[in-house]
Design a protein around this motif. Structure first.
Motif, PDB file in Angstrom:
ATOM      1  N   LEU A  42      -2.826   3.845  -2.522  1.00 50.83           N
ATOM      2  CA  LEU A  42      -3.973   4.271  -3.332  1.00 50.83           C
ATOM      3  C   LEU A  42      -3.663   4.263  -4.826  1.00 50.83           C
ATOM      4  O   LEU A  42      -4.503   3.807  -5.615  1.00 50.83           O
ATOM      5  CB  LEU A  42      -4.447   5.658  -2.885  1.00 50.83           C
ATOM      6  CG  LEU A  42      -5.783   6.110  -3.496  1.00 50.83           C
ATOM      7  CD1 LEU A  42      -6.907   5.170  -3.081  1.00 50.83           C
ATOM      8  CD2 LEU A  42      -6.119   7.542  -3.078  1.00 50.83           C
ATOM      9  N   PRO A  43      -2.485   4.741  -5.286  1.00 49.43           N
ATOM     10  CA  PRO A  43      -2.169   4.585  -6.709  1.00 49.43           C
ATOM     11  C   PRO A  43      -2.154   3.135  -7.165  1.00 49.43           C
ATOM     12  O   PRO A  43      -2.539   2.834  -8.300  1.00 49.43           O
ATOM     13  CB  PRO A  43      -0.782   5.229  -6.830  1.00 49.43           C
ATOM     14  CG  PRO A  43      -0.724   6.226  -5.733  1.00 49.43           C
ATOM     15  CD  PRO A  43      -1.490   5.608  -4.611  1.00 49.43           C
ATOM     16  N   ALA A  44      -1.716   2.220  -6.294  1.00 53.58           N
ATOM     17  CA  ALA A  44      -1.730   0.797  -6.658  1.00 53.58           C
ATOM     18  C   ALA A  44      -3.166   0.300  -6.819  1.00 53.58           C
ATOM     19  O   ALA A  44      -3.475  -0.450  -7.756  1.00 53.58           O
ATOM     20  CB  ALA A  44      -1.003  -0.026  -5.587  1.00 53.58           C
ATOM     21  N   VAL A  45      -4.063   0.735  -5.931  1.00 53.79           N
ATOM     22  CA  VAL A  45      -5.473   0.360  -6.060  1.00 53.79           C
ATOM     23  C   VAL A  45      -6.063   0.935  -7.337  1.00 53.79           C
ATOM     24  O   VAL A  45      -6.805   0.251  -8.060  1.00 53.79           O
ATOM     25  CB  VAL A  45      -6.266   0.848  -4.827  1.00 53.79           C
ATOM     26  CG1 VAL A  45      -7.764   0.595  -5.016  1.00 53.79           C
ATOM     27  CG2 VAL A  45      -5.786   0.155  -3.561  1.00 53.79           C
ATOM     28  N   ALA A  46      -5.723   2.193  -7.643  1.00 61.41           N
ATOM     29  CA  ALA A  46      -6.223   2.814  -8.877  1.00 61.41           C
ATOM     30  C   ALA A  46      -5.698   2.084 -10.105  1.00 61.41           C
ATOM     31  O   ALA A  46      -6.425   1.912 -11.100  1.00 61.41           O
ATOM     32  CB  ALA A  46      -5.819   4.286  -8.916  1.00 61.41           C
ATOM     33  N   ALA A  62     -10.625  -3.201   6.015  1.00 64.21           N
ATOM     34  CA  ALA A  62     -11.582  -2.158   5.662  1.00 64.21           C
ATOM     35  C   ALA A  62     -11.360  -0.902   6.491  1.00 64.21           C
ATOM     36  O   ALA A  62     -12.232  -0.044   6.582  1.00 64.21           O
ATOM     37  CB  ALA A  62     -13.017  -2.659   5.859  1.00 64.21           C
ATOM     38  N   THR A  63     -10.180  -0.799   7.107  1.00 67.48           N
ATOM     39  CA  THR A  63      -9.882   0.336   7.986  1.00 67.48           C
ATOM     40  C   THR A  63      -9.063   1.412   7.297  1.00 67.48           C
ATOM     41  O   THR A  63      -8.570   2.335   7.951  1.00 67.48           O
ATOM     42  CB  THR A  63      -9.123  -0.162   9.230  1.00 67.48           C
ATOM     43  OG1 THR A  63      -7.908  -0.809   8.815  1.00 67.48           O
ATOM     44  CG2 THR A  63      -9.966  -1.153  10.014  1.00 67.48           C
ATOM     45  N   GLY A  64      -8.887   1.302   5.985  1.00 64.22           N
ATOM     46  CA  GLY A  64      -8.104   2.307   5.271  1.00 64.22           C
ATOM     47  C   GLY A  64      -6.617   2.094   5.355  1.00 64.22           C
ATOM     48  O   GLY A  64      -5.839   3.040   5.166  1.00 64.22           O
ATOM     49  N   TYR A  65      -6.185   0.880   5.601  1.00 63.91           N
ATOM     50  CA  TYR A  65      -4.748   0.581   5.684  1.00 63.91           C
ATOM     51  C   TYR A  65      -4.067   0.890   4.343  1.00 63.91           C
ATOM     52  O   TYR A  65      -4.638   0.606   3.278  1.00 63.91           O
ATOM     53  CB  TYR A  65      -4.562  -0.908   6.023  1.00 63.91           C
ATOM     54  CG  TYR A  65      -3.138  -1.374   6.039  1.00 63.91           C
ATOM     55  CD1 TYR A  65      -2.362  -1.215   7.170  1.00 63.91           C
ATOM     56  CD2 TYR A  65      -2.576  -1.961   4.913  1.00 63.91           C
ATOM     57  CE1 TYR A  65      -1.039  -1.650   7.193  1.00 63.91           C
ATOM     58  CE2 TYR A  65      -1.252  -2.394   4.921  1.00 63.91           C
ATOM     59  CZ  TYR A  65      -0.493  -2.231   6.066  1.00 63.91           C
ATOM     60  OH  TYR A  65       0.813  -2.653   6.077  1.00 63.91           O
ATOM     61  N   PRO A  66      -2.871   1.523   4.407  1.00 64.84           N
ATOM     62  CA  PRO A  66      -2.144   1.985   5.602  1.00 64.84           C
ATOM     63  C   PRO A  66      -2.422   3.451   5.917  1.00 64.84           C
ATOM     64  O   PRO A  66      -2.516   4.279   5.005  1.00 64.84           O
ATOM     65  CB  PRO A  66      -0.685   1.800   5.178  1.00 64.84           C
ATOM     66  CG  PRO A  66      -0.710   2.035   3.695  1.00 64.84           C
ATOM     67  CD  PRO A  66      -2.050   1.545   3.201  1.00 64.84           C
ATOM     68  N   ALA A  67      -2.559   3.752   7.184  1.00 65.68           N
ATOM     69  CA  ALA A  67      -2.696   5.125   7.697  1.00 65.68           C
ATOM     70  C   ALA A  67      -3.856   5.878   7.055  1.00 65.68           C
ATOM     71  O   ALA A  67      -3.786   7.080   6.838  1.00 65.68           O
ATOM     72  CB  ALA A  67      -1.388   5.898   7.495  1.00 65.68           C
ATOM     73  N   GLY A  68      -4.935   5.166   6.750  1.00 66.42           N
ATOM     74  CA  GLY A  68      -6.118   5.813   6.189  1.00 66.42           C
ATOM     75  C   GLY A  68      -5.996   6.228   4.740  1.00 66.42           C
ATOM     76  O   GLY A  68      -6.868   6.926   4.213  1.00 66.42           O
ATOM     77  N   SER A  69      -4.949   5.791   4.049  1.00 69.59           N
ATOM     78  CA  SER A  69      -4.726   6.224   2.665  1.00 69.59           C
ATOM     79  C   SER A  69      -5.675   5.546   1.679  1.00 69.59           C
ATOM     80  O   SER A  69      -5.818   6.011   0.547  1.00 69.59           O
ATOM     81  CB  SER A  69      -3.279   5.959   2.248  1.00 69.59           C
ATOM     82  OG  SER A  69      -2.984   4.572   2.340  1.00 69.59           O
ATOM     83  N   THR A  70      -6.306   4.453   2.071  1.00 75.31           N
ATOM     84  CA  THR A  70      -7.267   3.766   1.196  1.00 75.31           C
ATOM     85  C   THR A  70      -8.661   3.724   1.830  1.00 75.31           C
ATOM     86  O   THR A  70      -9.470   2.865   1.484  1.00 75.31           O
ATOM     87  CB  THR A  70      -6.797   2.330   0.899  1.00 75.31           C
ATOM     88  OG1 THR A  70      -6.691   1.598   2.137  1.00 75.31           O
ATOM     89  CG2 THR A  70      -5.458   2.325   0.203  1.00 75.31           C
ATOM     90  N   ASP A  71      -8.919   4.641   2.734  1.00 79.20           N
ATOM     91  CA  ASP A  71     -10.203   4.664   3.451  1.00 79.20           C
ATOM     92  C   ASP A  71     -11.264   5.337   2.578  1.00 79.20           C
ATOM     93  O   ASP A  71     -11.629   6.489   2.786  1.00 79.20           O
ATOM     94  CB  ASP A  71     -10.056   5.398   4.776  1.00 79.20           C
ATOM     95  CG  ASP A  71     -11.277   5.234   5.672  1.00 79.20           C
ATOM     96  OD1 ASP A  71     -12.075   4.308   5.403  1.00 79.20           O
ATOM     97  OD2 ASP A  71     -11.431   6.017   6.613  1.00 79.20           O
TER      98      ASP A  71
END
Length: 306
Positions: free
Chosen positions: A165-169, A247-256
């Motif tokens: 998620l920090p990488a996406v941000a 679109a499943t929040g990979y990995p482990a729902g951290s980007t869901d």
């Protein structure tokens, strides 16, 4: 107003001219009304209607009333998506706004090369977010990625739940900071130079000038940038999909994020009613957040810079 002017307004010819002008104005607005109606109002109404039915796109819809809305409170996946989205918003929006402001202040100094720098800074925002996500997924690749090659070590950027998620941000900030800086630059150029000259004569330094003059006079721009950034961040999907390839929040729902959860329910699980309920709730949340921001900024905005 003089009595002659009042009598002129009471004449039938004047009233007819005013009615013609009003009719012409509304006639010119008809294309905009049609666009807003078909692409904004009608979809919202359809989403509300679909949220009251149980439908899988194949069998006939079944009316269930408010059941989908009630089930949202016990949907653990949705609760996780809310937290993920809020975390993403808190990481990306303040960073992009602060960096965009600092970048605009630097460009406004009219240093050599600032002209082509504007073009370079806005290019990421012009590009398709999905394409940017695919490119940055290669940059973050643990084996052959450019970033790990530069760092000289293997880091699982998009496979580690704590880093994904920090990488996406980071990519979101990188793609929007130039766009935000252009708005701040336009706001800076509207501030009279005499204001800064007076502050300099009073002994105000760069930090004091930025805090006491620049930021208050940039409140209209800050309001617009904040509102649009919050709305786009709550709706982020294609960038996440391009970076994670899922679109499943990979990995482990951290980007869901919420938009990905709506996509999963609607087009993977074929639960259109539940997805529509989430979409309408997201719409209501964005409206409420926008109204709160408008109320907060309303008493702090200065439009008159004379």
């Amino acid at each position: 107003m003089s009595s002659a002017a009042i009598e002129a307004k009471d004449r039938p010819g004047y009233r007819r001219a005013r009615r013609r002008q009003t009719a012409s104005a509304y006639a010119l607005l008809i294309p905009s009304f049609i666009g807003v109606g078909f692409f904004l109002v009608v979809p919202v109404i359809l989403v509300v209607i679909l949220s009251l039915f149980n439908w899988n796109l194949i069998s006939p819809p079944t009316f269930v009333g408010l059941d989908h809305y009630v089930s949202l409170f016990s949907d653990t996946k949705l609760i996780n998506s809310i937290w993920v989205t809020l975390t993403f918003v808190l990481m990306s929006i303040p960073t992009s706004i602060i960096l965009g402001l600092l970048l605009a202040v630097a460009i406004n100094r009219k240093l050599p090369g600032t002209g082509w720098m504007r073009v370079i800074f806005v290019l990421p925002w012009v590009c398709v977010p999905l394409a940017l996500g695919v490119v940055w997924r290669w940059v973050f690749d643990p084996s052959q990625g450019a970033l790990n090659t530069i760092l000289g070590r293997r880091i699982e950027w998009m496979s580690n739940p704590g880093l994904a998620l920090p990488a996406v941000a980071f990519v979101s900030v990188w793609s929007t900071v130039g766009y935000i800086s252009l708005f701040f630059l336009a706001g800076l150029q509207q501030i009279p130079s005499s204001v800064y000259e007076a502050a300099k004569l009073d002994g105000a330094g760069p930090v004091r000038t930025l805090w006491s003059i620049t930021l208050p006079l940039l409140m209209p721009t800050t309001f617009f940038v904040t509102v649009t950034s919050v709305i786009s961040s709550f709706q982020v999907f294609d960038l996440v999909y391009g970076l994670t390839g899922s679109a499943t929040g990979y990995p482990a729902g951290s980007t869901d994020v919420i938009a990905a959860r709506i996509y999963q329910d609607a087009f993977v699980s074929n639960n259109i009613g539940h997805a529509s309920a989430m979409a309408f709730c997201l719409f209501v949340v964005l409206v409420v957040v926008t109204l709160i921001q408008q109320r907060w900024f309303s008493g702090r905005i200065t439009y008159d810079m004379t």
